[in-house]
Design a protein around this motif. Structure first.
Motif, PDB file in Angstrom:
ATOM      1  N   LYS A  89       1.019  -0.834  -0.200  1.00 43.42           N
ATOM      2  CA  LYS A  89       0.254   0.315  -0.036  1.00 43.42           C
ATOM      3  C   LYS A  89       0.760   1.434  -0.072  1.00 43.42           C
ATOM      4  O   LYS A  89       0.544   2.308  -1.158  1.00 43.42           O
ATOM      5  N   VAL A 149       2.776   1.747  -3.727  1.00 51.59           N
ATOM      6  CA  VAL A 149       1.417   2.020  -4.671  1.00 51.59           C
ATOM      7  C   VAL A 149       1.137   3.714  -4.004  1.00 51.59           C
ATOM      8  O   VAL A 149       1.025   4.521  -5.234  1.00 51.59           O
ATOM      9  N   THR A 150       1.050   3.668  -2.825  1.00 50.77           N
ATOM     10  CA  THR A 150       0.953   5.445  -2.436  1.00 50.77           C
ATOM     11  C   THR A 150       2.468   6.078  -3.167  1.00 50.77           C
ATOM     12  O   THR A 150       2.368   7.413  -3.648  1.00 50.77           O
ATOM     13  N   ASN A 179       2.020   6.565  -6.834  1.00 53.81           N
ATOM     14  CA  ASN A 179       0.706   7.411  -7.463  1.00 53.81           C
ATOM     15  C   ASN A 179       1.525   8.938  -7.027  1.00 53.81           C
ATOM     16  O   ASN A 179       1.435   9.586  -7.665  1.00 53.81           O
ATOM     17  N   GLU A 198      -6.556  11.732 -11.357  1.00 55.60           N
ATOM     18  CA  GLU A 198      -7.642  11.279 -10.265  1.00 55.60           C
ATOM     19  C   GLU A 198      -9.327  10.199 -10.716  1.00 55.60           C
ATOM     20  O   GLU A 198      -9.599   9.624 -10.143  1.00 55.60           O
ATOM     21  N   LYS A 221      -7.232   6.850 -11.770  1.00 54.51           N
ATOM     22  CA  LYS A 221      -6.223   6.251 -11.517  1.00 54.51           C
ATOM     23  C   LYS A 221      -6.595   4.874 -10.062  1.00 54.51           C
ATOM     24  O   LYS A 221      -6.536   3.728 -10.170  1.00 54.51           O
ATOM     25  N   ASP A 222      -7.099   4.576  -9.800  1.00 57.49           N
ATOM     26  CA  ASP A 222      -7.634   3.796  -9.363  1.00 57.49           C
ATOM     27  C   ASP A 222      -8.151   2.431 -10.540  1.00 57.49           C
ATOM     28  O   ASP A 222      -7.942   1.204 -10.110  1.00 57.49           O
ATOM     29  N   ASP A 223      -9.112   3.143 -11.275  1.00 63.51           N
ATOM     30  CA  ASP A 223      -8.613   1.886 -12.454  1.00 63.51           C
ATOM     31  C   ASP A 223      -7.655   1.147 -13.009  1.00 63.51           C
ATOM     32  O   ASP A 223      -7.186  -0.067 -12.978  1.00 63.51           O
ATOM     33  N   TRP A 224      -6.244   2.579 -13.545  1.00 63.45           N
ATOM     34  CA  TRP A 224      -5.666   1.984 -13.756  1.00 63.45           C
ATOM     35  C   TRP A 224      -4.631   1.377 -13.327  1.00 63.45           C
ATOM     36  O   TRP A 224      -3.989  -0.294 -13.090  1.00 63.45           O
ATOM     37  N   TRP A 225      -5.046   1.548 -12.019  1.00 65.60           N
ATOM     38  CA  TRP A 225      -3.816   0.741 -10.400  1.00 65.60           C
ATOM     39  C   TRP A 225      -4.456  -0.873 -10.388  1.00 65.60           C
ATOM     40  O   TRP A 225      -3.816  -1.610 -10.071  1.00 65.60           O
ATOM     41  N   LYS A 226      -6.334  -0.822 -10.816  1.00 67.87           N
ATOM     42  CA  LYS A 226      -6.257  -2.183 -10.512  1.00 67.87           C
ATOM     43  C   LYS A 226      -6.048  -3.119 -11.785  1.00 67.87           C
ATOM     44  O   LYS A 226      -5.524  -4.352 -11.478  1.00 67.87           O
ATOM     45  N   LYS A 278      -2.346  -4.312 -11.056  1.00 66.67           N
ATOM     46  CA  LYS A 278      -2.288  -5.098  -9.684  1.00 66.67           C
ATOM     47  C   LYS A 278      -2.307  -6.859 -10.955  1.00 66.67           C
ATOM     48  O   LYS A 278      -1.928  -7.689 -11.220  1.00 66.67           O
TER      49      LYS A 278
END
Length: 131
Positions: free
Chosen positions: A92, A95-96, A99, A115, A118-123, A126
């Protein structure tokens, strides 16, 4: 008699929960140790990001370097024999940190777009790392 039954029942439940926790933890640790991004995946992920937020060539190269570093650090974290809770916390933080470094490369418009995605990109990062 009832009290004895309840104590045995609690012990059984606690034992089952501990077994499940340990079993799932080991399974996660084995799967996650193999996860890393190769250069093709990094280039693909960076290209997708570039198309979505319009990175310059310089920004693109820096994001590639950041994802290479992320992948190396990810392997180092997952290559240790630390507990999965510790590994999760370190991941975590990684990633932070990554980011934040990416955000620092961006102009204001790009930051707003990043912004949003980013959540979809990090998914996706992973997911790519687990293939």
């Amino acid at each position: 008699m009832l009290l004895s039954y309840l104590k045995m029942n609690r012990i059984t439940i606690v034992t089952c929960i501990l077994f499940l926790f340990l079993y799932n933890g080991n399974s996660y640790a084995q799967d996650s140790k193999t996860a890393s991004l190769d250069s093709d995946e990094i280039n693909s992920l960076t290209s997708k990001l570039s198309k979505k937020i319009l990175l310059s060539q310089e920004q693109n190269n820096k994001v590639i370097a950041l994802l290479n570093d992320y992948s190396k650090q990810q392997n180092a974290i997952r290559g240790t024999n630390a507990s999965t809770v510790t590994d999760d916390n370190k991941m975590k933080q990684l990633v932070t940190s990554t980011n934040e470094k990416i955000i620092n490369l961006l102009d204001e418009k790009q930051k707003m777009k990043f912004e949003i995605i980013k959540d979809d990109w990090w998914k996706e990062i992973k997911t790519e790392g687990n293939d």
